[in-house]
Design an enzyme around this catalytic site. Sequence first.
Site, short mmCIF file in Angstrom:
data_model
loop_
_atom_site.label_atom_id
_atom_site.label_comp_id
_atom_site.label_asym_id
_atom_site.label_seq_id
_atom_site.Cartn_x
_atom_site.Cartn_y
_atom_site.Cartn_z
CE LYS A 178 100.37 59.09 -10.87
NZ LYS A 178 99.29 58.85 -11.14
N GLY A 232 99.24 67.43 -16.81
CA GLY A 232 98.08 66.92 -16.56
C GLY A 232 97.43 68.36 -15.88
CD GLU A 254 104.07 70.05 -23.14
OE1 GLU A 254 102.98 70.73 -22.80
OE2 GLU A 254 105.25 70.14 -23.27
CG LEU A 255 100.90 72.40 -16.20
CD1 LEU A 255 101.24 74.25 -15.79
CD2 LEU A 255 101.24 71.68 -15.38
CB CYS A 288 96.02 70.19 -22.56
SG CYS A 288 97.54 69.40 -24.30
CD GLU A 385 92.07 71.82 -20.73
OE1 GLU A 385 92.33 71.61 -19.56
OE2 GLU A 385 93.00 71.77 -21.11
P1 ADP Z 1 92.91 65.70 -14.81
O1 ADP Z 1 91.46 66.53 -15.03
O2 ADP Z 1 93.36 64.99 -16.65
O3 ADP Z 1 93.05 63.60 -14.76
P2 ADP Z 1 95.00 65.14 -13.44
O4 ADP Z 1 96.20 66.48 -13.63
O5 ADP Z 1 94.53 65.27 -12.25
O6 ADP Z 1 94.52 65.61 -15.29
O7 ADP Z 1 95.85 64.16 -13.17
C1 ADP Z 1 96.89 63.77 -14.25
C2 ADP Z 1 98.20 63.44 -13.44
O8 ADP Z 1 98.59 64.17 -12.60
C3 ADP Z 1 97.98 61.76 -13.43
O9 ADP Z 1 98.47 60.72 -13.62
C4 ADP Z 1 97.09 62.56 -11.68
O10 ADP Z 1 96.81 60.81 -10.81
C5 ADP Z 1 97.94 62.90 -11.10
N1 ADP Z 1 97.78 63.30 -10.04
C6 ADP Z 1 96.92 63.48 -9.73
N2 ADP Z 1 96.76 64.18 -8.60
C7 ADP Z 1 97.92 64.65 -8.06
C8 ADP Z 1 99.05 64.83 -6.69
N3 ADP Z 1 98.42 65.34 -6.37
N4 ADP Z 1 100.62 64.65 -6.72
C9 ADP Z 1 100.23 63.62 -7.85
N5 ADP Z 1 99.69 62.84 -8.72
C10 ADP Z 1 99.25 64.14 -9.11
#
Ligand code: ADP
Length: 481
Positions: A178, A232, A254-255, A288, A385
């Site tokens: 996804k 993410g 990877e956070l 990141c 960040e």
């Molecule tokens: P960023 O701030 O870089 O957008 P996120 O962690 O919000 O980081 O997003 C990274 C990925 O996680 C994206 O593909 C986003 O669609 C997905 N994402 C965000 N929230 C959720 C959630 N609650 N469950 C699953 N995927 C999520």
Amino acid sequence: MQLANNDLLKLHNYIGGEWCAGAGTVEVRDPANGDLLAEVADGSAADAERAVAAASAAFPAWKSKTAAERAAVLKRWYQLIMDNVDDLARILTLEQGKPLAEAKGEIVYGASFIEWFAEECRRAYGQTIPTHNPAMRLNTIRQPVGVVTCITPWNFPNAMITRKAAPALAAGCTVVIKPAVETPLSALALCQLAEEAGLPKGTINMIVGSDAPAIGKVLTQDPRVAKFTFTGSTAVGKLLMAQCASTVKKMSMELGGNAPFIVFDDADLDTAVSACVATKFRNAGQTCVSTNRIYVHETVHDAFVDKLRAAMGELKVGHGCDEGVTVGPLIHRRAAERVNTLVRDAVEMGAKVELGGDYRPIGENYFAPTLLTGVSDEMRIAREEIFGPLAPVQKFADEEDVIRRANDTPYGLAAYVMSENIRRANRVVEALEYGMVACNAGVFSTTVAPFGGCKESGIGREGGVEGMAEFYETKYCCFGA
Ligand code: ADP
């Protein structure tokens, strides 16, 4: 969108080797100017379930192939990506914003994972273990974990996919991906080329969609999934880890990061400045591993700031497709607003704007490259960040003190050390509580080395020998008398 190869513009989910429409559509827009680029399928939780079923059905045949057979398909995929590098880079720049040259760099970097893991999977050796009992024989074999699900971010819409999918597929796993809703076109183009390369139906599946939480629940909770891998934010990562717990999935995370960049008085300042610009302004600071806190020894502080100001003055802000542009827009309005808030907060607490500081200089998603001095560890800009083109400089006087300050964060992804003194460099590199430390370099990511963090920056490694190991189970086999 003008492309040489129009087959690359895909708008549907890719499930079990079929391109499938969603219930509705989602708009994809150019972050530089808001132009509508495409409308893609809005995949749902039900689509995600079908994708998991397809991956699960495809797994037995894919894992039964020899490593050489899997490698041959992956190498074709690699070659097709390289053959289409210009189009893929253009798609990436249009939906994500980074300058075209950087986008091209990402496509080549992304493809390198496919080539490298295609080679690496042929060396999935087990061990013969000296036995504890003369009547018994012991060995280990390495087997693919099973169905792997991936959620990837918008900042590297190509490479964050290949860095996960390539080792998984090479190991014999099947995958469901996804991508971020902001950047589905780069992801779908990769699937098109995977299909052309001959990846069997169901080995790679992709769900694009706006309801990330619903799709994410399936990818983290479906019992047919063996491993979940995510790149993410730390906040979302924690939530997804909790979701994975219900079925004890293997996880790679990877956070976020909060990278310190330390310039000692024995540093080569030109090297330090060019490393700083590279880590800070690549992708407009939206990586990141971007430098988040710049600590400069008080005796070289002013000289460093002068040189950094001059180097930043050379940066050119604009649309990533325009000639000579080195800093593009941020991904969306919210991102630019947040950067503005961080700058205002720092200035209110006493920081000085040395360069830039302009909110929306040429469009609503832009922020000008900004140099701040007089920053302190208490400011939000030092604790959070940034994910934007801000270079916040602080002074330090003492090595031990700067190491303590650099480590004083829940994050532990990347850190940078600038010093020409080999003893100090070794000492500080070892003392920093980070998964990756670059010394006298600003760009360090490569296929052949393990990328990943400690503390709240994540679990596991991507790339390198370690990146392959994430997708195998080691099975211990004991043969009795
Ligand atoms: P960023 O701030 O870089 O957008 P996120 O962690 O919000 O980081 O997003 C990274 C990925 O996680 C994206 O593909 C986003 O669609 C997905 N994402 C965000 N929230 C959720 C959630 N609650 N469950 C699953 N995927 C999520």
